[in-house]
Design an enzyme around this catalytic site. Sequence first.
Site, PDB file in Angstrom:
ATOM      1  N   HIS A 291      -3.479  -8.974  -0.099  1.00 25.39           N
ATOM      2  CA  HIS A 291      -2.664  -8.678   1.103  1.00 25.39           C
ATOM      3  C   HIS A 291      -2.775  -9.793   2.152  1.00 25.39           C
ATOM      4  CE1 HIS A 291      -1.757  -4.818  -0.603  1.00 25.39           C
ATOM      5  NE2 HIS A 291      -2.999  -4.389  -0.503  1.00 25.39           N
ATOM      6  N   ASP A 342       0.083  -3.430  -7.400  1.00 22.22           N
ATOM      7  CA  ASP A 342      -0.727  -2.627  -6.499  1.00 22.22           C
ATOM      8  C   ASP A 342      -0.541  -1.120  -6.699  1.00 22.22           C
ATOM      9  OD1 ASP A 342      -2.356  -1.788  -4.473  1.00 22.22           O
ATOM     10  OD2 ASP A 342      -1.351  -2.833  -2.858  1.00 22.22           O
TER      11      ASP A 342
HETATM   12 ZN   LIG Z   1      -4.787  -2.380  -3.640  1.00 24.87          ZN
END
Ligand SMILES: [Zn+2]
Length: 480
Positions: A291, A342
Site C-alpha cells: 500500500h 489483496d
Molecule cells: Zn493486505
Amino acid sequence: MKQYQLESALLPQGWARECTVTVADDGIITHVTSTLDIAPASGNASGPDVKTGASTSGVERVPGTAIPGMPNAHSHAFQRAMVGNTEYRLSARDSFWTWRQAMYRLANRIEPEELQILATQLFVEMLKAGYTSVAEFHYLHRQKNGAPYPGTNGLWEAIDNAAEIAGIGLTFLPTLYQTSDFGGKPLKREQARFAMDTDVFLRAIQQRLADRRHTSRVRTGAAFHSLRAVPLEHLREAALQLRGLDAALPVHIHVAEQLREVKACKQQTGRRPIELLLESGLLTPHWCLVHATHATAEELEGIAAAAAIVCVSISTEANLGDGFFDTTRFLKAGGCLCVGSDSQATVSPAEELRWMEYQQRLRKKARAVLAAETEPHVGTRLWRDAAQHGAQAIGQPAGAIAVGRRADWLVLDNTHPSMVGATAQSALDHLLFAGASAAIRDVMVAGRWVIRDGRHAAEEDLRGRFARLMNGLAAPERDS
Ligand SMILES: [Zn+2]
C-alpha cells in the site's frame, strides 16, 4: 526439456518475432533465440490453420502474443468469500474499519477444508486472469477457539494444497501478528486466530526453508502484518534473525494504508510508519511495502533509495476507500512498483494497471501519464515493469521470458475482438485498456500449460464445491 516457438513475444529487450524458447524439466528457461523485430501482433499472420500445440520436429508452435505472467505480490485468499458481500451500508459511517469487522467475522468461521476450496477457486481465477504466481500474506494461524493446531497447521497446508492443485507459483508468507494497535495493545478476542510468538514464527519459517517446499514453483518468505500489529522492537529482532536464515528472503509488510493508522503511529512514536521503517535501516530490495498509500514525498524517495518495492492493489484500495498512491512521484524517484489482488475485490492484473494509469489521468487531467521516455506505450511499460518487480518482491525466478527465469507466460489470442487491430507495440495497451483478461487464451507456469483455450482442468470439479461453500457461509448471516 521442451521447445516452444512463440509467434510474437515480449522479451526484456523488446518485442521479438518467431522466437524459440527451450525449457528444462524443472520449468526454467535455458535458451531463447529470437529475431528482435517489431512485427504486427494482429492479423493472424501465421495463417488460419495453425493451432496451439501443433508441433514440427518436437517444437510446439504457439500462435499469438506471449507475455510474461504477472506475479501477484499480495493476496489474502480467505477474503475471496467476501467479494460482493459487503457492498451495502453496514453502519452510519462505513469505512475500512467497519469492513474489517466483517472480515474478522469471516476469518473466525473458516476451517482448513473450506480455506482449501476458496483458495483453489481463487488461484484458478488468478491464472485465468494472468497472475502466474501469488504471494499469500497469511495470518490465519490458529483454531477457531484460539488454540494452536497440534502438529501440522491445517490452514497453512490448505494454501500449499490449493496452489499445487491450481498449478500456480506460490510464495507463502507466514505473518507475524501480535498486538491490536500501536503501544503494544493486546489482541482483541476476534483477532485470537492471528496470534503468533516470534519464536514460533522463526522456527516455522526455518522449517519450511529446510523442507521439500523449496522448489522452483514454491518459495517461503515472511511478513509482518503491520507496525500496529508488530511492535517495532519485535519486528527489528525478527527481521535480523530472518536475514540470518536467508539474506534474500522476501519480507512484506502492510504500511500507511489508512490515515488513522498514520496518526496513531505518530501519536505513539512521534514518527509516521514509513519514517519508522526507513529509520530502522532494515529495508532492502527484498522488502515489499504493501500500500504505502499515505506516504510523503520524502518517504517515497526514501523507499526508492532503499530499493525496496511497493505493492499497490488499487482495486482493494478503491474498494476500501484508502486513498491515492502517488505513482507518478514514486516512479520519478526511481521506485519499483508491483501489483496484488489483496482482498480479491478484483482479480485482474490488467485492471490493476489500467487503474494505476487512470488514477493519475484523473488527478493530472492528462493522458499517457505513466509512459516512459524509453517506452511510450503505457501498457508495455506498466506490464513489463510490474512483472519484473513483482517477481523480485515475491522472490521467484519469474517476471520475464529470459534465460534463467521460469517459463511463466500468457498467450494472448490475436484474433479476439479486443486484440484485433493491435500491433506488437500496442498489444499490451489492448490488454489493459480494451479487454482486460478476455484475450488471455493460454497460460503456462513452470513449463506446464495450466490454462488452455481459457479453461483450467479443475474448474468444473471446483464449481459445485465452491458454490456449496459460499451458500453455506451466506446462510447463517441471512438468518441472523
Ligand atoms: Zn493486505
